[in-house]
Design an enzyme around this catalytic site. Structure first.
Site, short mmCIF file in Angstrom:
data_model
loop_
_atom_site.label_atom_id
_atom_site.label_comp_id
_atom_site.label_asym_id
_atom_site.label_seq_id
_atom_site.Cartn_x
_atom_site.Cartn_y
_atom_site.Cartn_z
N ASN A 9 11.07 16.53 -61.24
CA ASN A 9 9.75 16.61 -61.62
C ASN A 9 9.74 17.31 -62.80
O ASN A 9 8.72 17.81 -63.47
CB ASN A 9 8.61 17.61 -60.63
CG ASN A 9 8.45 17.06 -59.42
OD1 ASN A 9 8.48 15.81 -58.93
ND2 ASN A 9 7.68 17.49 -58.47
N ASP A 15 3.49 16.35 -61.38
CA ASP A 15 3.31 15.93 -59.85
C ASP A 15 2.93 17.44 -59.16
O ASP A 15 3.61 18.47 -58.57
CB ASP A 15 4.25 15.41 -59.74
CG ASP A 15 4.48 15.52 -58.05
OD1 ASP A 15 3.54 15.18 -57.18
OD2 ASP A 15 6.23 14.42 -57.31
N LYS A 72 12.04 21.11 -59.45
CA LYS A 72 12.96 20.19 -59.10
C LYS A 72 12.98 19.34 -60.22
O LYS A 72 12.29 19.25 -60.96
CB LYS A 72 13.20 19.70 -58.06
CG LYS A 72 12.66 18.62 -57.88
CD LYS A 72 12.01 18.09 -56.65
CE LYS A 72 10.35 16.23 -56.32
NZ LYS A 72 10.86 16.14 -54.94
#
Length: 185
Positions: free
Chosen positions: A137, A150, A134
């Site tokens: 991140n 992440d 996403k």
């Protein structure tokens, strides 16, 4: 060759559901320090998630310019820390949100998409499923390249049935719990 005692904390850069990320320095270098409370990890049964994240970061370290690098991991009685490279450009999400007219040019979109594809290529080459792609991140480094960050939901596997991720970005396979592989990325 950096210890936790070598670090000077400057400020908080951001926070997620399980952690805070702080700007730190050691000697003449700056880093990001992901800080996680052990009690919170245990209370939320996230030990496997933290282990998977550290394993993925170690395995991926140095494998791609488009994946965040790990410089060390530390633990105290109360906290767990991951020392990573600093990407001072911020989240791609924030840059898109702040654009006049709300959009980048087509060339920018192509460039950032290529960065993501190359990062995923390195991740998948290690048989790791990322599962949390996403814009939040995707962080921009000091020269303008995107890095995938992440790895809390990353898992080394060929196929898994675990349903996880941000609901708005979950694939149909995850929602249906029919099993998924790296194609969900």
């Amino acid at each position: 060759d950096i210890s936790l005692q070598d670090l000077t904390v400057h400020k908080t850069l951001g926070h997620g559901a399980f952690s805070k990320v702080k700007l730190v320095s050691a000697k003449y270098d700056f880093f990001a320090l992901k800080c996680m409370e052990r009690t919170y990890i245990v209370e939320n049964d996230c030990q496997d998630m933290i282990d998977n994240e550290l394993s993925a970061l170690k395995e991926l370290n140095g494998s791609s310019e488009f994946v965040m690098g790990l410089h060390g991991a530390f633990a105290t009685e109360k906290m767990i820390f991951f020392l990573t490279e600093l990407c001072p450009g911020g989240e791609l999400y924030g840059h898109l949100r702040d654009q006049e007219n709300g959009a980048y040019t087509e060339k920018n979109a192509q460039f950032y998409a290529a960065c993501v594809v190359e990062g995923l290529r390195a991740i998948h080459a290690k048989t790791i499923v990322y599962r949390d792609l996403k814009m939040e991140n995707l962080i921009i480094d000091e020269i303008g390249y995107l890095k995938i960050v992440d790895f809390g939901l990353a898992k080394k596997t060929e196929k898994t049935f675990t349903s996880c991720g941000t609901p708005e970005y979950m694939s149909p396979e995850m929602i249906l719990n029919s099993g998924h592989n790296r194609c969900v990325d």
